[in-house]
Write a protein that holds these residues in place. Structure first.
Motif, short mmCIF file in Angstrom:
data_model
loop_
_atom_site.label_atom_id
_atom_site.label_comp_id
_atom_site.label_asym_id
_atom_site.label_seq_id
_atom_site.Cartn_x
_atom_site.Cartn_y
_atom_site.Cartn_z
N LYS A 81 0.81 -1.35 0.09
CA LYS A 81 -0.13 0.06 -0.12
C LYS A 81 0.91 1.24 -0.07
CE LYS A 81 -4.01 2.17 2.64
NZ LYS A 81 -3.15 3.38 3.10
N ILE A 82 1.99 1.12 0.78
CA ILE A 82 2.77 2.60 0.80
C ILE A 82 3.54 2.45 -0.51
CG2 ILE A 82 5.11 3.33 1.69
CD1 ILE A 82 4.27 1.97 4.30
N PHE A 83 3.83 1.44 -0.96
CA PHE A 83 4.62 1.52 -2.72
C PHE A 83 3.72 2.21 -3.43
CE2 PHE A 83 7.72 -2.27 -1.71
CZ PHE A 83 8.65 -1.22 -0.93
N LEU A 84 2.43 1.54 -3.54
CA LEU A 84 1.14 2.21 -4.37
C LEU A 84 1.14 3.66 -4.08
CD1 LEU A 84 -1.52 -0.86 -4.63
CD2 LEU A 84 0.02 -0.06 -6.33
N GLU A 85 0.97 4.08 -3.06
CA GLU A 85 0.58 5.45 -2.63
C GLU A 85 1.64 6.32 -3.29
OE1 GLU A 85 -0.28 5.52 1.49
OE2 GLU A 85 -2.49 4.71 1.02
N THR A 86 3.00 5.84 -2.86
CA THR A 86 4.29 6.85 -3.25
C THR A 86 4.35 6.75 -4.75
OG1 THR A 86 5.53 5.75 -1.35
CG2 THR A 86 6.81 6.72 -3.13
N MET A 87 4.13 5.78 -5.47
CA MET A 87 4.23 5.78 -6.79
C MET A 87 3.07 6.76 -7.52
SD MET A 87 4.71 1.77 -7.80
CE MET A 87 6.13 0.83 -6.95
N ALA A 88 1.91 6.62 -6.85
CA ALA A 88 0.69 7.63 -7.66
C ALA A 88 0.98 9.08 -7.56
CB ALA A 88 -0.65 7.24 -6.65
N ASP A 89 1.93 9.36 -6.51
CA ASP A 89 2.29 11.02 -6.08
C ASP A 89 3.52 11.36 -6.82
OD1 ASP A 89 0.15 11.37 -4.50
OD2 ASP A 89 1.20 11.70 -2.75
N LEU A 90 4.28 10.27 -7.57
CA LEU A 90 5.46 10.79 -8.25
C LEU A 90 5.09 11.24 -9.55
CD1 LEU A 90 7.71 7.60 -7.65
CD2 LEU A 90 7.85 9.53 -6.57
N PRO A 91 6.08 12.41 -10.12
CA PRO A 91 5.67 12.92 -11.36
C PRO A 91 6.41 11.95 -12.57
CG PRO A 91 7.62 14.13 -10.26
CD PRO A 91 7.18 13.06 -9.41
N VAL A 118 9.86 2.18 6.69
CA VAL A 118 9.73 3.57 5.62
C VAL A 118 8.35 4.00 5.65
CG1 VAL A 118 9.32 1.89 3.74
CG2 VAL A 118 10.47 4.11 3.41
N THR A 119 7.97 5.10 5.42
CA THR A 119 6.87 5.71 5.14
C THR A 119 6.74 6.34 3.68
OG1 THR A 119 7.61 8.19 5.77
CG2 THR A 119 6.76 6.73 7.46
N LYS A 120 5.48 6.84 3.44
CA LYS A 120 5.23 6.90 2.21
C LYS A 120 6.25 8.50 1.91
CE LYS A 120 1.99 9.67 -0.46
NZ LYS A 120 0.61 10.22 -0.61
N GLU A 121 6.15 9.48 2.83
CA GLU A 121 6.77 10.63 2.50
C GLU A 121 8.17 10.17 2.45
OE1 GLU A 121 4.54 9.97 4.99
OE2 GLU A 121 2.96 11.16 3.99
N GLU A 122 8.89 9.34 3.22
CA GLU A 122 10.30 9.30 3.19
C GLU A 122 10.60 8.70 1.84
OE1 GLU A 122 11.24 8.21 7.90
OE2 GLU A 122 10.58 6.69 6.46
N LEU A 123 9.83 7.83 1.50
CA LEU A 123 10.26 7.10 0.18
C LEU A 123 9.87 7.79 -1.12
CD1 LEU A 123 11.04 4.48 -1.40
CD2 LEU A 123 8.67 3.81 -1.28
N LYS A 124 9.06 8.77 -1.10
CA LYS A 124 9.00 9.65 -2.08
C LYS A 124 9.88 10.75 -2.18
CE LYS A 124 5.82 13.34 -3.56
NZ LYS A 124 4.58 14.21 -3.47
N SER A 125 10.24 11.36 -1.18
CA SER A 125 11.25 12.20 -1.19
C SER A 125 12.65 11.69 -1.38
CB SER A 125 11.45 12.62 0.45
OG SER A 125 12.48 13.55 0.56
N SER A 126 12.97 10.51 -1.13
CA SER A 126 14.17 9.84 -1.43
C SER A 126 14.14 9.52 -2.96
CB SER A 126 14.66 8.74 -0.50
OG SER A 126 14.63 8.77 0.65
N ILE A 127 13.01 9.10 -3.48
CA ILE A 127 13.05 8.88 -4.90
C ILE A 127 13.30 9.93 -5.81
CG2 ILE A 127 11.74 8.06 -6.88
CD1 ILE A 127 10.37 6.08 -5.26
N ILE A 128 12.46 11.07 -5.49
CA ILE A 128 12.79 12.50 -6.19
C ILE A 128 14.08 12.85 -5.88
CG2 ILE A 128 12.01 14.87 -6.17
CD1 ILE A 128 9.20 13.81 -5.58
#
Length: 514
Positions: free
Chosen positions: A312-322, A410-420
């Motif tokens: 679920k965290i992965f899915l929510e992170t990916m959905a927020d990525l540009p 890991v949280t969604k915010e942490e993962l998204k921030s690191s990927i970007i």
């Protein structure tokens, strides 16, 4: 003219005589049914075959290449069914499990595989044939069971690892095993250990040596004798007389440490030049306006088996990525899949990572995936799950080519921030470009080095002249445990004797003084 022609012929014959390579008969047994392991070994047996050697290989992943006319492959792919389901493997070998539990899970499985390999009818016909002869046996070095074949065929052996090796295997060739300076590969921290980490590493080292020598080796020896008979030497002696250990390590990913001559570092064994992508995939990558994030957890850790909350965290992170996200998902469908996510059960990973539109690679930290990412200069976001993945990813984090998170916390915010950040911060690209240059700046490829030393072992009948005297030193002798015990006993006896004499002297009456 005649003199010149004769001179040319003599010179040519002389050159050819020096270039002649003896065609050897080689047996290879690579039992662990993981393509990430086998892809390393495949390059070796392919090259040996191309060089004219008669090669027989037992493997769950045969090449099936008709052009390799002097290669015999015994397909034991059915042993894949003996491995625990993916979710059980991820649980039993989780990085969060105690190291003893990880090692027990691995070796319990390895013993099952050893027995299954020996049961194979086609292989059985080879080792039971008294006329069969081999000049060398190559085995997957993580488990000692197949060194017994060197005893059966009375020939040298070489151990090969698709990654590093654990402490007892280093010890089999006399390699330095300082548990504080060089912790075991399954421990996550390999530098600047605090006092508690030092204590745990020492405990882990002692446990591994005792467990390996007194249980794994004895169990493996019993299985070998069940099939090969009692005429072979003890398995522990065969393992300690291995000609070379070829390990797939390098200074970028692993801790720098001293090696005895019998340790040969390979590296980037399976890396090849990029091939053109399939038309559909190339079009998708070309048209990704903001770039692509590639997401894969490898062959041993599968996305479909991870915790539902983490999915679920992965899915929510990916959905927020540009970005467009390519996710290696091992099922036909993914529920609630975001519009920017494209799933496939398999991607041509080396070729995909070579595309300039790939901005970052989200990976579990498998060694072969890391090598591919460095070769293609794609920075990473690491999520280690099992085995040596925490160690390798921590090293990459220190090198500035990856950001690492614990998948448990890991949280969604942490993962998204690191990927970007990895995708946009140019320092990650600079650092991984530097790592690639350092890794590839060598006098020969890892495959060329591996094959040269394999042929060296054949030419020199196992190369016993390179054996380190420390290979015959027990681990407890290496850390002076025998000396410490003798000195402690001597001190104890001395103190007891001193106390006894003191007590006697104290009872002797003193002369009265007048």
């Amino acid at each position: 003219m005649f003199v010149q022609t004769s001179y040319f012929r003599c010179t040519l014959i002389l050159i050819l005589s020096f270039c002649y390579v003896h065609s050897a008969r080689i047996l290879g047994v690579f039992q662990y049914p993981s393509i990430s392991h086998q892809v390393v070994f495949q390059q070796i047996w392919r090259e040996l075959s191309l060089r004219g050697h008669d090669v027989v290989v037992v493997t769950p992943n045969p090449l099936n290449d008709p052009k390799l006319v002097n290669l015999t492959e015994i397909d034991v792919g059915s042993i894949k069914n003996l491995i625990s389901a993916g979710d059980d493997l991820q649980s039993s070998m989780s990085k969060d499990s105690p190291t003893p539990q990880i090692m027990k899970a691995f070796y319990d499985t390895s013993l099952v595989l050893q027995d299954a390999i020996f049961k194979d009818k086609q292989f059985n016909a080879i080792y039971n044939n008294s006329k069969e002869k081999f000049d060398l046996v190559m085995v997957e070095s993580h488990h000692p069971g197949m060194y017994s074949l060197a005893g059966r065929f009375d020939c040298p052996s070489i151990g090969i690892s698709s990654l590093g090796v654990v402490i007892p295997i280093h010890g089999s060739v006399g390699n330095t095993n300082h548990p504080v300076l060089y912790p075991d590969m399954n421990l996550p921290v390999h530098s600047n250990l605090n006092v508690f980490q030092k204590i745990y590493s020492i405990y882990n080292s002692i446990f591994l040596n005792i467990y390996y020598d007194n249980w794994v080796m004895k169990q493996s020896d019993e299985i070998a004798r069940k099939y090969l008979g009692n005429d072979i030497p003890y398995l522990g002696d065969l393992a300690n007389n291995v000609s070379f250990l070829l390990i797939n390590t390098n200074h970028i990913i692993h801790t720098i440490r001293p090696h005895v001559p019998k340790i040969i570092q390979m590296g980037q064994m399976h890396i090849r030049k990029p091939k053109p992508l399939p038309t559909e995939l190339k079009t998708l990558l070309d048209n990704a306006k903001n770039g692509v994030i590639y997401f894969s957890l490898g062959s041993n850790v599968k996305s479909v088996n991870i915790d539902k909350n983490l999915q679920k965290i992965f899915l929510e992170t990916m959905a927020d990525l540009p970005y467009t996200v390519l996710w290696k998902w091992e099922a036909d469908a993914l529920e609630n899949k975001p519009n920017n996510v494209i799933t496939r059960k398999w991607f041509p990973q080396q070729d995909l990572l070579a595309h300039p539109n790939v901005k970052a690679f989200v990976t579990q930290g498998g060694l072969q995936s890391i090598e591919e990412a460095i070769s293609r200069e794609v920075p990473m976001v690491g999520l280690p799950f099992i085995g040596d993945q925490p160690m390798t990813l921590n090293k990459l984090s220190q090198a500035g080519v990856a950001l690492v998170h614990d998948p448990v916390t890991v949280t969604k915010e942490e993962l998204k921030s690191s990927i970007i950040k990895v995708a946009t911060d140019p320092s990650f690209r600079r650092n991984i470009h530097k790592a690639k240059i350092e890794l590839e700046d060598q006098p020969e490829t890892g495959l060329e080095r591996a094959v040269w030393w394999i042929e060296y072992a054949i030419r020199h009948k196992g190369a016993p002249h390179l054996k380190s005297p420390t290979a015959d030193v027990k681990w407890w002798e290496f850390i002076f445990l025998d000396v410490i015990l003798v000195l402690s006993l001597a001190m104890f006896i001395f103190l007891r004797l001193a106390k006894f004499l003191y007590n006697i002297l104290s009872f002797i009456p003193k002369e009265k003084q007048y």
